[in-house]
Design an enzyme around this catalytic site. Structure first.
Site, short mmCIF file in Angstrom:
data_model
loop_
_atom_site.label_atom_id
_atom_site.label_comp_id
_atom_site.label_asym_id
_atom_site.label_seq_id
_atom_site.Cartn_x
_atom_site.Cartn_y
_atom_site.Cartn_z
N LYS A 278 46.92 -0.67 52.37
CA LYS A 278 46.80 0.67 52.99
C LYS A 278 46.49 0.53 54.47
O LYS A 278 45.56 -0.16 54.85
CB LYS A 278 45.67 1.44 52.29
N LYS A 290 36.97 15.63 57.01
CA LYS A 290 35.71 14.98 56.68
C LYS A 290 34.59 15.52 57.57
O LYS A 290 34.86 16.02 58.66
CB LYS A 290 35.83 13.47 56.97
N ASP A 301 40.20 2.27 58.30
CA ASP A 301 40.98 2.63 57.10
C ASP A 301 42.33 1.89 57.03
O ASP A 301 43.09 2.07 56.09
CB ASP A 301 41.18 4.15 57.06
N ASP A 360 42.56 14.48 51.96
CA ASP A 360 41.76 13.29 52.24
C ASP A 360 42.00 12.20 51.18
O ASP A 360 41.57 11.06 51.37
CB ASP A 360 40.28 13.68 52.31
N GLU A 362 44.54 10.50 50.76
CA GLU A 362 45.84 10.18 51.36
C GLU A 362 46.28 8.75 51.06
O GLU A 362 47.48 8.46 51.07
CB GLU A 362 45.78 10.40 52.88
N ARG A 364 46.36 6.94 48.29
CA ARG A 364 47.24 6.86 47.11
C ARG A 364 48.62 7.44 47.40
O ARG A 364 49.62 7.02 46.82
CB ARG A 364 46.55 7.52 45.91
N1 BES Z 1 39.42 6.23 53.43
C1 BES Z 1 38.74 7.04 52.50
C2 BES Z 1 37.78 6.26 51.61
C3 BES Z 1 36.58 5.65 52.29
C4 BES Z 1 35.38 6.31 52.32
C5 BES Z 1 36.65 4.38 52.83
C6 BES Z 1 34.29 5.73 52.90
C7 BES Z 1 35.54 3.78 53.41
C8 BES Z 1 34.37 4.46 53.45
C9 BES Z 1 39.74 7.75 51.56
O1 BES Z 1 40.96 8.08 52.16
C10 BES Z 1 39.12 9.02 51.14
O2 BES Z 1 38.87 9.85 51.96
N2 BES Z 1 38.89 9.16 49.82
C11 BES Z 1 38.32 10.34 49.29
C12 BES Z 1 39.05 10.67 48.01
C13 BES Z 1 38.67 12.01 47.43
C14 BES Z 1 39.13 13.13 48.34
C15 BES Z 1 39.30 12.14 46.08
C16 BES Z 1 36.86 10.08 49.04
O3 BES Z 1 36.50 8.97 48.64
O4 BES Z 1 36.05 10.96 49.27
ZN ZN Z 2 41.55 6.93 53.75
MN MN Z 3 40.88 9.94 53.13
#
Ligand code: BES
Ligand code: ZN
Ligand code: MN
Length: 510
Positions: A278, A290, A301, A360, A362, A364
């Site tokens: 990714k 966020k 990321d 968010d 994104e 996947r």
């Molecule tokens: N890049 C983030 C995940 C992340 C969070 C990486 C904190 C490193 C530190 C990912 O794209 C994300 O935002 N995931 C969401 C998914 C949710 C919306 C289902 C998450 O984990 O909140």
């Molecule tokens: Zn992300």
């Molecule tokens: Mn995200």
């Protein structure tokens, strides 16, 4: 690849007393009474200083600690650097690596110009010499690393160059160590470069810039090719997931394909591996934005994509007899008038449709297009690595990556590679119960599950796109960064995955 600190490595046969060096590094176990042969020799040349240091309780040999003794006229080294190895019964190959990292970090802080490593001496025959040579070198790169390319007014500078030598008085042994040193340089350097790329912020690295860097990595390497799909080609191919995520930014998305196909006949009978990473160059969350706190961390990321990019280069440099793809979907996730929205239904490259419930989620969305590409290329094994879910960080903390998959053998092999490389993983589920949550009423899938088990539902989503391939997934959301410096590493990107994936590939190559 440019590294910030120029670690120049070689292995030498030396006499420990005569050896001229800025710092000579030796290891100590916390639970071993008395001195081993090398440490006893140094102690006698240093008029008993090693023993006094230990007796006074100033050095307890715990892991992550060190002590410096200054040299005298009876010894060639300017300093003897004592490094703690912790308890002998708990020692692994990673103990060697961490000790070297600790010594290298200390050396950079002291602005040492040359460092001699004899850490393997404390371990006797416990691990083989090439493995210890490699671990010492990887650790040296890891510990000496600092991200300072944008600091123009430095109060606390760093040495221009840290020369490192792995040393042994026995020519045979030095030669054995050197076998590992050679691969250690390739892997250690690759990881340092990964950390620099990951540390670069979103205004410096965007998808097009990342693609240019991938091109550069492949330049001049025979057997390694790089193809870039820009947004027009993504549209022509129908890579709806990558396009949707990238639609909100002026910095258009890319799909980066690196392919390593060695001439070696030994590669023929072996499975083709797709490493998928990714590479969101900045994740604001998009329309599902966020909170502001710590949003800057989302420049990391892209860590997974960068890890696979340098790993395939390392595999090529190591001349592994394997066919490998590195597939890197890259986009910037921003909110704007052209962004994809919650509620949108996206047709992905596989043909499967996805209802977007949260922009968010994104990662996947872009990974599934890369998976479909791997399936079309008939890859036998797909391993993806992604900063995918905050939920994984909640579950496992900052110490290990989540490991999911559909093949027990592959999972076992990755667990073994994790042990050897010191990049830890922990198994987590992603089966039917979780997949059930990802079904949509108006599309094939939705991109979020319930509020529980987020790391597992994310993996269950990905699982729908792997076809018949053996698949493993590494969620590195918790381990991509050191929030603050440790005894072994500088603050910032950890470069997680480079050692783990190269170690796995090396074992697969046999
Ligand atoms: N890049 C983030 C995940 C992340 C969070 C990486 C904190 C490193 C530190 C990912 O794209 C994300 O935002 N995931 C969401 C998914 C949710 C919306 C289902 C998450 O984990 O909140
Ligand atoms: Zn992300
Ligand atoms: Mn995200």
């Amino acid at each position: 690849m440019k590294e910030i600190i120029n670690v120049e490595l070689k292995t030498r046969k030396v006499d420990f007393t005569e050896y001229k060096i800025d710092a000579l590094t030796v290891g100590f176990f916390s639970d071993v009474k008395g001195l081993d042969k090398l440490n006893a020799l140094l102690n006698s040349k240093l008029d008993g200083a090693v023993e006094r240091l230990i007796k006074l309780g100033d050095f307890k040999a715990k892991e992550g600690t060190n002590a410096v003794i200054y040299g005298n006229s009876r010894i060639g080294a300017n300093r003897v650097l004592l490094v703690g190895l912790g308890e002998k019964k708990k020692a692994t190959l990673d103990t060697v690596r961490k000790a070297a990292a600790n010594a290298a970090k200390k050396s950079v802080e002291m602005k040492v110009a040359s460092l001699g490593l004899a850490l393997h001496k404390a371990f006797g025959g416990r691990f083989d010499l090439p493995a210890m040579g490699r671990a010492m070198v990887e650790g040296t790169f890891f510990g000496s690393y600092r991200y300072d390319e944008f600091i123009t007014e430095s109060e606390n500078g760093r040495p221009e160059q840290l020369k490192v030598e792995v040393i042994d008085p026995d020519a045979e042994k030095a030669k054995k160590l050197d076998e590992g040193v050679a691969s250690g340089i390739i892997i250690g350097r690759a990881q340092s470069y990964a950390r620099t790329l990951a540390n670069r912020p979103g205004n410096v690295v965007n998808p097009a810039r990342l693609a240019a860097i991938a091109k550069e990595l492949a330049t001049g390497m025979k057997n390694l090719s790089c193809t870039i799909f820009d947004e027009k080609q993504l549209a022509a191919k129908g890579m709806g997931g990558i396009l949707a995520v990238g639609s909100g930014s002026q910095n258009k998305p890319r799909f980066i394909v690196l392919k390593y196909s060695p001439a070696s006949p030994a590669a023929r009978g072996r499975p083709t591996v797709a490493l998928v990473g990714k590479a969101i160059t900045f994740d604001s969350g998009g329309i599902s934005i966020k909170p502001a706190a710590d949003m800057d961390e989302m420049k990391l990321d892209k860590t997974g994509g960068i890890a696979v990019m340098v790993t395939i280069k390392a595999a090529a440099e190591l001349r592994l007899p394997l066919n490998i793809f590195a597939l890197i979907p890259s986009a910037e996730n921003l909110p704007s008038g052209s962004s994809y929205r919650p509620g949108d239904i996206i047709t992905t490259f596989s043909g499967k449709t996805v209802e977007v419930l949260n922009t968010d989620a994104e990662g996947r969305m872009i990974l599934c297009d890369a998976f479909a590409y791997a399936v079309k290329q008939k890859c036998d094994i797909i391993i993806d690595i992604a900063t995918l879910t905050g939920a994984c960080r909640v579950a496992l903390g900052r110490y290990m990556a989540g490991l999911m998959g559909n093949d027990q053998m592959l999972i076992k092999q990755l667990q073994k590679a994790a042990e050897d490389s010191g990049e830890k993983v922990w198994p987590m589920p992603s089966g039917d119960e979780y997949a059930q949550e990802m079904k949509s009423k108006i599309a094939d899938l939705k991109n979020t599950g319930s509020k529980f088990g987020g790391a597992c539902t994310a993996a269950a989503f990905l699982r729908q796109f792997v076809g018949d391939a053996k698949w493993a997934h590494l969620d590195i959301a918790g381990v991509d960064i050191f929030d603050k410096a440790t005894e072994f590493a500088a603050e910032g990107s950890s470069g997680f995955g480079v050692r783990l994936l190269t170690t796995y590939l090396m074992s697969l190559a046999g």
